[in-house]
Design a protein around this motif. Structure first.
Motif, PDB file in Angstrom:
ATOM      1  N   ALA A 181       0.847  -1.199   0.000  1.00  0.00           N
ATOM      2  CA  ALA A 181       0.000   0.000   0.000  1.00  0.00           C
ATOM      3  C   ALA A 181       0.879   1.245   0.000  1.00  0.00           C
ATOM      4  O   ALA A 181       0.640   2.198  -0.751  1.00  0.00           O
ATOM      5  N   ASP A 196       2.770   1.585  -3.335  1.00  0.00           N
ATOM      6  CA  ASP A 196       1.878   1.438  -4.498  1.00  0.00           C
ATOM      7  C   ASP A 196       2.457   0.443  -5.501  1.00  0.00           C
ATOM      8  O   ASP A 196       2.629   0.743  -6.685  1.00  0.00           O
ATOM      9  N   SER A 210      -1.971   0.372  -3.617  1.00  0.00           N
ATOM     10  CA  SER A 210      -2.537   1.355  -2.675  1.00  0.00           C
ATOM     11  C   SER A 210      -4.038   1.194  -2.479  1.00  0.00           C
ATOM     12  O   SER A 210      -4.588   1.701  -1.512  1.00  0.00           O
ATOM     13  N   ASP A 211      -4.731   0.500  -3.405  1.00  0.00           N
ATOM     14  CA  ASP A 211      -6.172   0.297  -3.147  1.00  0.00           C
ATOM     15  C   ASP A 211      -6.615  -1.152  -3.357  1.00  0.00           C
ATOM     16  O   ASP A 211      -7.786  -1.420  -3.628  1.00  0.00           O
ATOM     17  N   HIS A 269      -8.803  -4.386   1.316  1.00  0.00           N
ATOM     18  CA  HIS A 269     -10.082  -3.852   1.791  1.00  0.00           C
ATOM     19  C   HIS A 269     -10.431  -4.388   3.175  1.00  0.00           C
ATOM     20  O   HIS A 269     -11.541  -4.856   3.404  1.00  0.00           O
ATOM     21  N   ASP A 272      -8.918  -7.162  -3.778  1.00  0.00           N
ATOM     22  CA  ASP A 272      -9.625  -7.104  -5.067  1.00  0.00           C
ATOM     23  C   ASP A 272      -9.552  -8.421  -5.834  1.00  0.00           C
ATOM     24  O   ASP A 272     -10.189  -8.562  -6.884  1.00  0.00           O
ATOM     25  N   THR A 308      -3.965   1.195   6.354  1.00  0.00           N
ATOM     26  CA  THR A 308      -4.790   2.409   6.462  1.00  0.00           C
ATOM     27  C   THR A 308      -3.909   3.643   6.289  1.00  0.00           C
ATOM     28  O   THR A 308      -2.883   3.771   6.971  1.00  0.00           O
TER      29      THR A 308
END
Ligand code: FAD
Length: 287
Positions: free
Chosen positions: A127, A130, A147-148, A151, A157, A221
């Motif tokens: 994260a 990236d 980075s995303d 979850h 994902d 986070t």
């Protein structure tokens, strides 16, 4: 333990085919997270796909300004790799402090990223930096952004029929620096609190800052308020302290056997101050 099929494919295509056909199929890489689950009968398993026989899967290379880590590269190999030490030192440092020798000799970075344990170190680093997370399925190849990708609690994902085939870490060098700190209650245990910081300097001021916390939350986070405090400012001790206090005060830990809320928030302040200071020093070209 209930009966299950064990398959040891030799190619990525075979793994993709198996994942698309088999119900309740699990990949096993290092087994350092999966085997304890199976022992507890906590996973509904009918097919175990062992990727340790994959050809050309155990590699660490440097291409296109990125350190590329294959699906069966072990934490110990990543920690000791000169390629990693030369181009992304923080990855080597993080890998060398995962669990104990046994865990590092078997566990893999790709397995850890796919597993997304809230206390896992590689997800926090992915994260923060990236990283590119490459996944394959019968539908082809997808590249996720580190980075995303995460979850929360063991959630990513990644689709059911996909598996992680490579993680690509960017080269880190001045004027960008990274610091990474964690606190474990005992040698070899999972961390209770973790902080990663990335700082880029331009004309003596912070042009980019990222701070990612882990272990006390369900997943990596970003500490947005602390990032806002740092960007555009000169990296003084006072500023770093102010940002570190913000990380601690905005963290949301739970009260459990590993410590009270207050203890963990104070821990986050201390770890953040160290991580940001290290990131600034290395962005300035220091050790
Ligand atoms: C005592 C102990 C201490 C530990 N301490 C730490 C620590 O301090 N920091 C830390 O980060 N980790 C720690 N770990 C976890 C360790 O890093 C594991 O290696 C890691 O979590 C999973 O990697 P693995 O290769 O062993 O995956 P496995 O256990 O083989 O698999 C884990 C999960 O990921 C899936 N999987 C595996 N590889 C892939 C892939 N390529 N694509 C898709 N899915 C895949 C599996 O199906 C399974 O669901 C510790 C483990 C133990 C047992």
């Amino acid at each position: 333990m209930r009966d299950f099929t064990y398959i040891c494919p030799e190619s990525i295509d075979e793994v993709c085919q198996l994942l698309s056909e088999q119900e309740n199929a699990f990949i096993i890489a290092g087994g350092q997270s999966l085997l304890p689950l199976l022992r507890l009968r906590a996973a509904d398993l009918s097919c175990l796909i062992d990727i340790n026989g994959l050809k050309n899967a155990n590699y660490i290379t440097f291409e296109d300004q990125k350190v590329k880590v294959g699906p069966t590269a072990r934490h110990a190999e990543v920690a000791n790799s000169e390629t990693v030490q030369n181009h992304c030192l923080v990855l080597s440092q993080v890998a060398s402090h995962i669990g104990d020798v046994q865990v590092r000799n078997r566990g893999t970075i790709c397995g850890s990223v796919a597993n997304a344990d809230p206390a896992g170190d590689p997800p926090i680093l992915c994260a923060l930096l990236d990283t590119e997370i490459q996944a394959n399925s019968i539908r082809g190849e997808t590249t996720y952004s580190g980075s995303d990708f995460f979850h929360g609690f063991y959630a990513t994902d990644l689709e059911e029929d996909e598996f992680v085939t490579e993680v690509r870490f960017p080269e880190i060098s001045p004027p960008t620096g990274v610091g990474y700190e964690k606190w474990e209650p005992s040698e070899g245990a999972y961390p209770v609190a973790t902080v990663g910081a990335l700082i880029t300097l331009e004309a003596g001021s912070i042009s980019e800052a990222k701070i990612v916390t882990g272990a006390i939350e369900p997943g990596p986070t970003f500490a947005e308020e602390a990032i806002d405090i740092l960007v555009g400012q000169k990296p003084t001790t006072e500023l770093i302290t102010q940002a570190a206090i913000s990380v601690g005060e905005n963290s949301d830990p739970i009260d459990d056997a590993e410590g009270s809320i207050l203890f963990k928030q104070e821990l986050m302040k201390t770890l953040s101050k160290r991580a940001i200071t290290t990131a600034v020093t290395s962005a300035q070209g220091g050790a």
